[in-house]
Motif scaffolding. Structure first.
Motif, PDB file in Angstrom:
ATOM      1  N   VAL A 154       0.842  -1.192   0.000  1.00  0.00           N
ATOM      2  CA  VAL A 154       0.000   0.000   0.000  1.00  0.00           C
ATOM      3  C   VAL A 154       0.883   1.249   0.000  1.00  0.00           C
ATOM      4  CG1 VAL A 154      -1.790   1.250   1.272  1.00  0.00           C
ATOM      5  CG2 VAL A 154      -1.842  -1.237   1.193  1.00  0.00           C
ATOM      6  N   ALA A 155       2.003   1.182   0.710  1.00  0.00           N
ATOM      7  CA  ALA A 155       2.917   2.329   0.755  1.00  0.00           C
ATOM      8  C   ALA A 155       3.466   2.656  -0.635  1.00  0.00           C
ATOM      9  CB  ALA A 155       4.060   2.054   1.726  1.00  0.00           C
ATOM     10  N   GLU A 156       3.832   1.646  -1.402  1.00  0.00           N
ATOM     11  CA  GLU A 156       4.351   1.873  -2.758  1.00  0.00           C
ATOM     12  C   GLU A 156       3.261   2.452  -3.660  1.00  0.00           C
ATOM     13  OE1 GLU A 156       5.913  -1.896  -3.983  1.00  0.00           O
ATOM     14  OE2 GLU A 156       7.790  -1.594  -2.900  1.00  0.00           O
ATOM     15  N   LEU A 157       2.035   1.968  -3.517  1.00  0.00           N
ATOM     16  CA  LEU A 157       0.932   2.510  -4.295  1.00  0.00           C
ATOM     17  C   LEU A 157       0.720   3.985  -3.950  1.00  0.00           C
ATOM     18  CD1 LEU A 157      -1.415   2.273  -6.258  1.00  0.00           C
ATOM     19  CD2 LEU A 157      -2.810   1.427  -4.352  1.00  0.00           C
ATOM     20  N   GLY A 158       0.756   4.298  -2.662  1.00  0.00           N
ATOM     21  CA  GLY A 158       0.599   5.684  -2.228  1.00  0.00           C
ATOM     22  C   GLY A 158       1.678   6.590  -2.779  1.00  0.00           C
ATOM     23  N   GLU A 202      -2.153   8.396  -0.127  1.00  0.00           N
ATOM     24  CA  GLU A 202      -0.783   8.796  -0.435  1.00  0.00           C
ATOM     25  C   GLU A 202       0.183   8.451   0.692  1.00  0.00           C
ATOM     26  OE1 GLU A 202      -0.379  12.830  -1.751  1.00  0.00           O
ATOM     27  OE2 GLU A 202      -1.617  12.499  -3.530  1.00  0.00           O
ATOM     28  N   GLN A 203      -0.314   8.382   1.913  1.00  0.00           N
ATOM     29  CA  GLN A 203       0.544   8.024   3.050  1.00  0.00           C
ATOM     30  C   GLN A 203       0.673   6.519   3.228  1.00  0.00           C
ATOM     31  OE1 GLN A 203      -0.510  10.012   6.688  1.00  0.00           O
ATOM     32  NE2 GLN A 203      -0.562  12.012   5.716  1.00  0.00           N
ATOM     33  N   GLY A 204      -0.004   5.756   2.390  1.00  0.00           N
ATOM     34  CA  GLY A 204       0.115   4.302   2.446  1.00  0.00           C
ATOM     35  C   GLY A 204      -0.727   3.643   3.507  1.00  0.00           C
ATOM     36  N   LYS A 205      -1.769   4.320   3.963  1.00  0.00           N
ATOM     37  CA  LYS A 205      -2.647   3.728   4.969  1.00  0.00           C
ATOM     38  C   LYS A 205      -3.552   2.702   4.305  1.00  0.00           C
ATOM     39  CE  LYS A 205      -2.528   7.625   8.057  1.00  0.00           C
ATOM     40  NZ  LYS A 205      -3.268   8.695   8.734  1.00  0.00           N
ATOM     41  N   SER A 206      -3.740   1.593   4.982  1.00  0.00           N
ATOM     42  CA  SER A 206      -4.594   0.534   4.454  1.00  0.00           C
ATOM     43  C   SER A 206      -6.037   0.997   4.426  1.00  0.00           C
ATOM     44  CB  SER A 206      -4.487  -0.716   5.324  1.00  0.00           C
ATOM     45  OG  SER A 206      -3.182  -1.229   5.261  1.00  0.00           O
ATOM     46  N   THR A 207      -6.761   0.560   3.412  1.00  0.00           N
ATOM     47  CA  THR A 207      -8.174   0.885   3.279  1.00  0.00           C
ATOM     48  C   THR A 207      -8.888  -0.282   2.622  1.00  0.00           C
ATOM     49  OG1 THR A 207      -9.788   2.386   2.324  1.00  0.00           O
ATOM     50  CG2 THR A 207      -7.755   2.082   1.078  1.00  0.00           C
ATOM     51  N   ALA A 208     -10.152  -0.464   2.993  1.00  0.00           N
ATOM     52  CA  ALA A 208     -10.963  -1.503   2.360  1.00  0.00           C
ATOM     53  C   ALA A 208     -11.780  -0.905   1.218  1.00  0.00           C
ATOM     54  CB  ALA A 208     -11.889  -2.142   3.384  1.00  0.00           C
ATOM     55  N   ILE A 242     -11.550  -0.246  -1.937  1.00  0.00           N
ATOM     56  CA  ILE A 242     -10.809  -0.481  -3.179  1.00  0.00           C
ATOM     57  C   ILE A 242     -11.434   0.257  -4.354  1.00  0.00           C
ATOM     58  CG2 ILE A 242     -12.016  -2.623  -3.777  1.00  0.00           C
ATOM     59  CD1 ILE A 242      -8.262  -1.911  -4.251  1.00  0.00           C
ATOM     60  N   GLY A 243     -12.730   0.442  -4.329  1.00  0.00           N
ATOM     61  CA  GLY A 243     -13.384   1.182  -5.408  1.00  0.00           C
ATOM     62  C   GLY A 243     -12.863   2.603  -5.504  1.00  0.00           C
ATOM     63  N   LYS A 244     -12.682   3.251  -4.374  1.00  0.00           N
ATOM     64  CA  LYS A 244     -12.142   4.610  -4.366  1.00  0.00           C
ATOM     65  C   LYS A 244     -10.682   4.614  -4.798  1.00  0.00           C
ATOM     66  CE  LYS A 244     -15.072   6.857  -0.932  1.00  0.00           C
ATOM     67  NZ  LYS A 244     -15.062   7.581   0.349  1.00  0.00           N
ATOM     68  N   VAL A 245      -9.923   3.628  -4.349  1.00  0.00           N
ATOM     69  CA  VAL A 245      -8.516   3.539  -4.743  1.00  0.00           C
ATOM     70  C   VAL A 245      -8.425   3.401  -6.259  1.00  0.00           C
ATOM     71  CG1 VAL A 245      -6.420   2.140  -4.611  1.00  0.00           C
ATOM     72  CG2 VAL A 245      -7.751   2.573  -2.538  1.00  0.00           C
ATOM     73  N   LEU A 246      -9.216   2.518  -6.829  1.00  0.00           N
ATOM     74  CA  LEU A 246      -9.198   2.317  -8.277  1.00  0.00           C
ATOM     75  C   LEU A 246      -9.672   3.568  -9.016  1.00  0.00           C
ATOM     76  CD1 LEU A 246     -10.488  -1.354  -8.498  1.00  0.00           C
ATOM     77  CD2 LEU A 246      -8.139  -0.526  -8.786  1.00  0.00           C
ATOM     78  N   SER A 247     -10.628   4.288  -8.443  1.00  0.00           N
ATOM     79  CA  SER A 247     -11.104   5.530  -9.050  1.00  0.00           C
ATOM     80  C   SER A 247      -9.992   6.565  -9.134  1.00  0.00           C
ATOM     81  CB  SER A 247     -12.281   6.083  -8.241  1.00  0.00           C
ATOM     82  OG  SER A 247     -12.703   7.321  -8.753  1.00  0.00           O
TER      83      SER A 247
END
Length: 78
Positions: free
Chosen positions: A11-15, A47-53, A55-60
């Protein structure tokens, strides 16, 4: 922006990638959150790499910035 391919394993790398692409786009977090239709705290957490469930928002967010999320399934050639 030139197309690049990078591996993301956390998640950190994605952020970090989302932050880099946002900055390359010249957007503040506030403007980017509005553009992606997510809250400022959500984008900040992503952006800070915090985990979230959420996924729809992340993909958006990824989709809005042209970040193509791909999965490599077990047994598939690299």
């Amino acid at each position: 922006m030139a197309h690049r391919e990078v591996g993301i394993s956390s998640v950190a790398e994605l952020g970090e990638m989302v932050r880099a692409v946002r900055k390359e786009s010249g957007l503040t977090q506030r403007d980017a959150a509005a553009l992606c239709n997510v809250s400022l705290p959500f984008l900040n957490g992503l952006e800070q790499g915090k985990s979230t469930a959420q996924i729809g928002k992340v993909l958006s967010v990824c989709n809005r910035f042209g970040i193509d999320v791909r999965l490599r399934l077990p047994g598939e050639a690299v």
